[in-house]
Design a protein around this motif. Sequence first.
Motif, short mmCIF file in Angstrom:
data_model
loop_
_atom_site.label_atom_id
_atom_site.label_comp_id
_atom_site.label_asym_id
_atom_site.label_seq_id
_atom_site.Cartn_x
_atom_site.Cartn_y
_atom_site.Cartn_z
N LYS A 147 3.76 -2.52 -0.17
CA LYS A 147 4.11 -2.85 -1.56
C LYS A 147 3.04 -2.31 -2.49
N PRO A 148 3.44 -1.79 -3.65
CA PRO A 148 2.43 -1.33 -4.62
C PRO A 148 1.54 -2.48 -5.06
N LEU A 149 0.30 -2.17 -5.43
CA LEU A 149 -0.60 -3.20 -5.94
C LEU A 149 -0.03 -3.77 -7.24
N SER A 150 -0.32 -5.03 -7.49
CA SER A 150 0.24 -5.73 -8.65
C SER A 150 -0.30 -5.15 -9.96
N GLU A 151 0.37 -5.50 -11.04
CA GLU A 151 -0.01 -5.04 -12.39
C GLU A 151 -1.43 -5.48 -12.76
N THR A 152 -1.88 -6.59 -12.16
CA THR A 152 -3.21 -7.10 -12.51
C THR A 152 -4.32 -6.52 -11.64
N ALA A 153 -3.96 -5.76 -10.63
CA ALA A 153 -4.97 -5.17 -9.74
C ALA A 153 -5.73 -4.05 -10.45
N ARG A 154 -6.94 -3.81 -9.99
CA ARG A 154 -7.77 -2.75 -10.58
C ARG A 154 -7.05 -1.40 -10.46
N ARG A 155 -6.37 -1.16 -9.36
CA ARG A 155 -5.61 0.09 -9.17
C ARG A 155 -4.11 -0.22 -9.18
N ALA A 156 -3.67 -0.84 -10.23
CA ALA A 156 -2.27 -1.28 -10.35
C ALA A 156 -1.30 -0.14 -10.03
N GLY A 157 -0.30 -0.46 -9.20
CA GLY A 157 0.74 0.51 -8.86
C GLY A 157 0.42 1.37 -7.65
N TRP A 158 -0.85 1.40 -7.20
CA TRP A 158 -1.22 2.20 -6.03
C TRP A 158 -0.47 1.69 -4.81
N THR A 159 0.03 2.62 -4.00
CA THR A 159 0.81 2.24 -2.82
C THR A 159 0.16 2.78 -1.56
N GLY A 160 -0.21 1.89 -0.68
CA GLY A 160 -0.83 2.25 0.58
C GLY A 160 0.21 2.32 1.69
N CYS A 161 -0.30 2.51 2.91
CA CYS A 161 0.61 2.56 4.05
C CYS A 161 -0.06 1.99 5.29
N ASN A 162 0.75 1.73 6.28
CA ASN A 162 0.29 1.34 7.61
C ASN A 162 0.86 2.34 8.59
N ILE A 163 0.17 2.50 9.71
CA ILE A 163 0.65 3.35 10.79
C ILE A 163 1.12 2.44 11.90
N ASP A 164 2.39 2.56 12.29
CA ASP A 164 2.94 1.75 13.38
C ASP A 164 2.86 2.56 14.66
N ILE A 165 1.76 2.38 15.41
CA ILE A 165 1.59 3.20 16.62
C ILE A 165 2.54 2.78 17.76
N SER A 166 3.20 1.64 17.60
CA SER A 166 4.18 1.25 18.63
C SER A 166 5.40 2.18 18.59
N LYS A 167 5.57 2.89 17.47
CA LYS A 167 6.70 3.82 17.35
C LYS A 167 6.36 5.24 17.83
#
Length: 152
Positions: free
Chosen positions: A127-147
């Motif tokens: 989920k993107p960082l909230s509007e109140t976050a220092r980097r609001a809107g930034w979207t990270g990711c995770n790597i699912d190594i089980s896939k």
Amino acid sequence: MNLKFETELANGYTSNSQIARVLTESWVKQNSYCPNCGEKPLNEFENNRPVADFHCLKCSEEFELKSKSGKFSNTITDGAYDTMIQRITSDTNPNFFFLTYSKDLTVDNFLIIPKQFFTPEIIIKRKPLSETARRAGWTGCNIDISKVSELG
């Protein structure tokens, strides 16, 4: 192969993530080689290069290092989603090194997943960082190594 980190390299750093980066990248540079052609040592890219930590001068393969204290779970936290997708779908997509270490700063596991096994399907958009976050809107990711295919 030395399994202990050279802890003196982290002198002057206060951030745990920066200490981990310095120690793990140094360990890989001292103890690994290119799994594609056998060349040693690997060369480091400049800091903050997106999804690329090392490269081989002989065969031009690129490598991204992910490290963690303790054991890896199926999901590994990573950086920016769009950057990761761009890199793994590019002509210069990297291979991945995964390193785990113990609290006494000893390497527990070091594994390689070749680039052909990294597909957009294993990258989970957060989920993107909230509007109140220092980097609001930034979207990270995770790597699912089980896939990742068992062949990888």
